[in-house]
Design a protein around this motif. Structure first.
Motif, PDB file in Angstrom:
ATOM      1  N   MET A 137      16.306 -57.003 -88.645  1.00 36.25           N
ATOM      2  CA  MET A 137      17.642 -57.484 -88.293  1.00 36.25           C
ATOM      3  C   MET A 137      18.732 -56.498 -88.668  1.00 36.25           C
ATOM      4  SD  MET A 137      17.974 -61.495 -88.715  1.00 36.25           S
ATOM      5  CE  MET A 137      18.977 -61.581 -87.264  1.00 36.25           C
ATOM      6  N   ALA A 138      19.797 -56.529 -87.905  1.00 37.83           N
ATOM      7  CA  ALA A 138      20.990 -55.750 -88.208  1.00 37.83           C
ATOM      8  C   ALA A 138      22.159 -56.727 -88.250  1.00 37.83           C
ATOM      9  CB  ALA A 138      21.221 -54.698 -87.134  1.00 37.83           C
ATOM     10  N   CYS A 139      23.192 -56.341 -88.956  1.00 35.38           N
ATOM     11  CA  CYS A 139      24.372 -57.203 -89.050  1.00 35.38           C
ATOM     12  C   CYS A 139      24.846 -57.597 -87.645  1.00 35.38           C
ATOM     13  CB  CYS A 139      25.497 -56.490 -89.770  1.00 35.38           C
ATOM     14  SG  CYS A 139      24.993 -55.620 -91.268  1.00 35.38           S
ATOM     15  N   VAL A 140      24.767 -56.625 -86.728  1.00 39.95           N
ATOM     16  CA  VAL A 140      25.310 -56.822 -85.385  1.00 39.95           C
ATOM     17  C   VAL A 140      24.519 -57.870 -84.587  1.00 39.95           C
ATOM     18  CG1 VAL A 140      23.974 -55.003 -84.272  1.00 39.95           C
ATOM     19  CG2 VAL A 140      26.259 -55.533 -83.418  1.00 39.95           C
ATOM     20  N   ASN A 141      23.315 -58.225 -85.063  1.00 41.17           N
ATOM     21  CA  ASN A 141      22.552 -59.253 -84.358  1.00 41.17           C
ATOM     22  C   ASN A 141      23.259 -60.601 -84.410  1.00 41.17           C
ATOM     23  OD1 ASN A 141      19.481 -57.819 -85.541  1.00 41.17           O
ATOM     24  ND2 ASN A 141      20.446 -57.572 -83.550  1.00 41.17           N
ATOM     25  N   CYS A 142      23.991 -60.837 -85.478  1.00 37.23           N
ATOM     26  CA  CYS A 142      24.728 -62.097 -85.585  1.00 37.23           C
ATOM     27  C   CYS A 142      26.217 -61.873 -85.354  1.00 37.23           C
ATOM     28  CB  CYS A 142      24.522 -62.723 -86.954  1.00 37.23           C
ATOM     29  SG  CYS A 142      22.786 -63.074 -87.296  1.00 37.23           S
ATOM     30  N   HIS A 143      26.741 -60.829 -85.957  1.00 41.63           N
ATOM     31  CA  HIS A 143      28.169 -60.508 -85.821  1.00 41.63           C
ATOM     32  C   HIS A 143      28.309 -59.632 -84.571  1.00 41.63           C
ATOM     33  CE1 HIS A 143      28.907 -62.103 -89.825  1.00 41.63           C
ATOM     34  NE2 HIS A 143      27.822 -61.459 -90.218  1.00 41.63           N
ATOM     35  N   LEU A 144      28.445 -60.295 -83.416  1.00 45.91           N
ATOM     36  CA  LEU A 144      28.353 -59.577 -82.143  1.00 45.91           C
ATOM     37  C   LEU A 144      29.458 -58.543 -81.969  1.00 45.91           C
ATOM     38  CD1 LEU A 144      27.333 -62.529 -79.822  1.00 45.91           C
ATOM     39  CD2 LEU A 144      25.917 -61.049 -81.236  1.00 45.91           C
ATOM     40  N   SER A 199      31.871 -65.319 -83.488  1.00 43.90           N
ATOM     41  CA  SER A 199      30.552 -64.970 -84.014  1.00 43.90           C
ATOM     42  C   SER A 199      30.752 -64.354 -85.398  1.00 43.90           C
ATOM     43  CB  SER A 199      29.788 -64.052 -83.061  1.00 43.90           C
ATOM     44  OG  SER A 199      30.350 -62.781 -83.001  1.00 43.90           O
ATOM     45  N   ALA A 200      31.481 -65.095 -86.239  1.00 47.11           N
ATOM     46  CA  ALA A 200      31.795 -64.646 -87.597  1.00 47.11           C
ATOM     47  C   ALA A 200      32.288 -63.195 -87.588  1.00 47.11           C
ATOM     48  CB  ALA A 200      30.607 -64.821 -88.543  1.00 47.11           C
ATOM     49  N   PRO A 201      33.402 -62.924 -86.883  1.00 41.14           N
ATOM     50  CA  PRO A 201      33.903 -61.551 -86.825  1.00 41.14           C
ATOM     51  C   PRO A 201      34.360 -61.070 -88.203  1.00 41.14           C
ATOM     52  CG  PRO A 201      35.544 -63.060 -85.955  1.00 41.14           C
ATOM     53  CD  PRO A 201      34.313 -63.878 -86.219  1.00 41.14           C
ATOM     54  N   MET A 202      34.484 -59.767 -88.332  1.00 40.77           N
ATOM     55  CA  MET A 202      34.828 -59.183 -89.637  1.00 40.77           C
ATOM     56  C   MET A 202      36.331 -59.179 -89.905  1.00 40.77           C
ATOM     57  SD  MET A 202      32.126 -58.449 -91.324  1.00 40.77           S
ATOM     58  CE  MET A 202      31.329 -59.886 -90.654  1.00 40.77           C
ATOM     59  N   TRP A 203      37.152 -59.731 -89.013  1.00 40.20           N
ATOM     60  CA  TRP A 203      38.600 -59.696 -89.233  1.00 40.20           C
ATOM     61  C   TRP A 203      38.977 -60.334 -90.553  1.00 40.20           C
ATOM     62  CZ3 TRP A 203      39.156 -63.229 -84.423  1.00 40.20           C
ATOM     63  CH2 TRP A 203      38.591 -62.604 -83.317  1.00 40.20           C
ATOM     64  N   GLY A 204      38.309 -61.472 -90.853  1.00 41.42           N
ATOM     65  CA  GLY A 204      38.660 -62.208 -92.065  1.00 41.42           C
ATOM     66  C   GLY A 204      38.260 -61.447 -93.316  1.00 41.42           C
ATOM     67  N   ALA A 205      37.211 -60.626 -93.186  1.00 37.29           N
ATOM     68  CA  ALA A 205      36.709 -59.912 -94.354  1.00 37.29           C
ATOM     69  C   ALA A 205      37.747 -58.910 -94.854  1.00 37.29           C
ATOM     70  CB  ALA A 205      35.405 -59.197 -94.006  1.00 37.29           C
TER      71      ALA A 205
HETATM   72  C1  HEC Z   1      21.252 -64.002 -89.375  1.00 37.40           C
HETATM   73  C2  HEC Z   1      22.636 -63.836 -88.999  1.00 37.40           C
HETATM   74  C3  HEC Z   1      23.496 -62.883 -89.832  1.00 37.40           C
HETATM   75  C4  HEC Z   1      23.212 -61.585 -90.155  1.00 37.40           C
HETATM   76  C5  HEC Z   1      21.991 -60.751 -89.807  1.00 37.40           C
HETATM   77  C6  HEC Z   1      24.362 -61.124 -90.921  1.00 37.40           C
HETATM   78  N1  HEC Z   1      25.284 -62.114 -91.028  1.00 37.40           N
HETATM   79 FE1  HEC Z   1      27.095 -61.986 -91.959  1.00 37.40          FE
HETATM   80  N2  HEC Z   1      27.451 -63.911 -91.553  1.00 37.40           N
HETATM   81  C7  HEC Z   1      26.660 -64.718 -90.769  1.00 37.40           C
HETATM   82  C8  HEC Z   1      27.311 -65.989 -90.611  1.00 37.40           C
HETATM   83  C9  HEC Z   1      26.760 -67.167 -89.822  1.00 37.40           C
HETATM   84  C10 HEC Z   1      28.526 -65.901 -91.326  1.00 37.40           C
HETATM   85  C11 HEC Z   1      29.611 -66.963 -91.466  1.00 37.40           C
HETATM   86  C12 HEC Z   1      29.307 -67.826 -92.638  1.00 37.40           C
HETATM   87  C13 HEC Z   1      30.425 -68.830 -92.821  1.00 37.40           C
HETATM   88  O1  HEC Z   1      31.466 -68.723 -92.170  1.00 37.40           O
HETATM   89  O2  HEC Z   1      30.247 -69.700 -93.650  1.00 37.40           O
HETATM   90  C14 HEC Z   1      28.589 -64.587 -91.902  1.00 37.40           C
HETATM   91  C15 HEC Z   1      29.636 -64.113 -92.667  1.00 37.40           C
HETATM   92  C16 HEC Z   1      29.793 -62.827 -93.059  1.00 37.40           C
HETATM   93  C17 HEC Z   1      30.961 -62.288 -93.727  1.00 37.40           C
HETATM   94  C18 HEC Z   1      32.209 -63.072 -94.088  1.00 37.40           C
HETATM   95  C19 HEC Z   1      33.152 -62.985 -92.921  1.00 37.40           C
HETATM   96  C20 HEC Z   1      34.513 -63.581 -93.252  1.00 37.40           C
HETATM   97  O3  HEC Z   1      35.279 -63.788 -92.303  1.00 37.40           O
HETATM   98  O4  HEC Z   1      34.798 -63.843 -94.427  1.00 37.40           O
HETATM   99  C21 HEC Z   1      30.741 -60.972 -93.943  1.00 37.40           C
HETATM  100  C22 HEC Z   1      31.669 -59.970 -94.603  1.00 37.40           C
HETATM  101  C23 HEC Z   1      29.426 -60.677 -93.410  1.00 37.40           C
HETATM  102  N3  HEC Z   1      28.884 -61.826 -92.884  1.00 37.40           N
HETATM  103  C24 HEC Z   1      28.850 -59.430 -93.438  1.00 37.40           C
HETATM  104  C25 HEC Z   1      27.584 -59.160 -92.989  1.00 37.40           C
HETATM  105  C26 HEC Z   1      26.945 -57.865 -93.103  1.00 37.40           C
HETATM  106  C27 HEC Z   1      27.591 -56.632 -93.722  1.00 37.40           C
HETATM  107  C28 HEC Z   1      25.709 -57.985 -92.567  1.00 37.40           C
HETATM  108  C29 HEC Z   1      24.608 -56.941 -92.461  1.00 37.40           C
HETATM  109  C30 HEC Z   1      24.230 -56.277 -93.708  1.00 37.40           C
HETATM  110  C31 HEC Z   1      25.570 -59.373 -92.093  1.00 37.40           C
HETATM  111  N4  HEC Z   1      26.727 -60.036 -92.365  1.00 37.40           N
HETATM  112  C32 HEC Z   1      24.456 -59.856 -91.447  1.00 37.40           C
HETATM  113  C33 HEC Z   1      25.454 -64.394 -90.216  1.00 37.40           C
HETATM  114  C34 HEC Z   1      24.800 -63.193 -90.374  1.00 37.40           C
END
Ligand code: HEC
Length: 164
Positions: A130-137, A145-151
């Motif tokens: 898996m890569a982050c981009v698989n979920c965060h399109l 799709s849980a964008p990184m804007w909020g981060a």
């Molecule tokens: C299997 C799916 C999945 C993968 C893979 C994944 N994420 Fe996420 N991520 C999520 C989901 C779903 C949320 C939102 C959770 C919530 O809102 O409660 C999230 C939330 C986040 C947030 C918080 C965003 C915010 O607005 O506060 C960050 C930062 C983040 N992910 C970074 C990463 C990074 C970096 C990676 C890769 C190393 C990664 N994610 C991989 C599903 C995933």
């Protein structure tokens, strides 16, 4: 083929099928009528739901934001800068070509590489394909799709400020 109903009479399979289809048609028709009557939408709106999708907001480009920011900074003139919003009504992150040629830009590119090719770039931290981009399109740029804007705000909260 026949069967015995609860009263002990024989009911043919064909008759059962006919009855079942009639009941099905009545239920479907009833449901359709209820939906078309608008009653459900009325109740949904009455409790605060939105039936129609939100009308698309006016586009407010990043260039416009930068221009407004400049004049506003210069003397509080013109429009107060807003958040850039695209035709879809969501925040528009800066384009990838806007990543600057600087150490800050290098950090952004490195982060993007980790985000999109996670397995390759941070092998020791990933146990699967898996890569982050698989979920965060769209590399974390896509709405819904849980964008990184909020981060970004979260990063500022922890006190780590990007060094431009
Ligand atoms: C299997 C799916 C999945 C993968 C893979 C994944 N994420 Fe996420 N991520 C999520 C989901 C779903 C949320 C939102 C959770 C919530 O809102 O409660 C999230 C939330 C986040 C947030 C918080 C965003 C915010 O607005 O506060 C960050 C930062 C983040 N992910 C970074 C990463 C990074 C970096 C990676 C890769 C190393 C990664 N994610 C991989 C599903 C995933």
């Amino acid at each position: 083929m026949a069967n015995i109903d609860s009263n002990g009479s024989r009911v043919s399979l064909l008759r059962r099928l006919v009855y079942a289809s009639m009941i099905g048609a009545v239920l479907f028709g009833g449901g359709y009528a209820v939906d078309k009557s608008g009653g459900i939408a009325y109740i949904y709106e009455a409790i605060g739901g939105r039936v129609d999708a939100e009308a698309p907001q006016a586009i407010y480009s990043r260039e416009q934001m930068q221009a407004d920011r400049k004049s506003y900074k210069a003397g509080l003139v013109g429009e107060r800068p807003q958040m850039p919003v695209g035709a879809n009504g969501f925040y528009q992150p800066p384009s990838e070509d806007a990543i600057p040629d600087s150490p800050y830009g290098d950090a952004v590119r490195r982060g993007r590489a980790i985000f999109t090719d996670t397995k390759i770039n941070v092998q020791d931290h990933v146990g699967n394909e898996m890569a982050c981009v698989n979920c965060h399109l769209d590399a974390g740029r896509r709405e819904n799709s849980a964008p990184m804007w909020g981060a970004y705000g979260a990063t500022l909260r922890t006190g780590v400020k990007p060094n431009r």
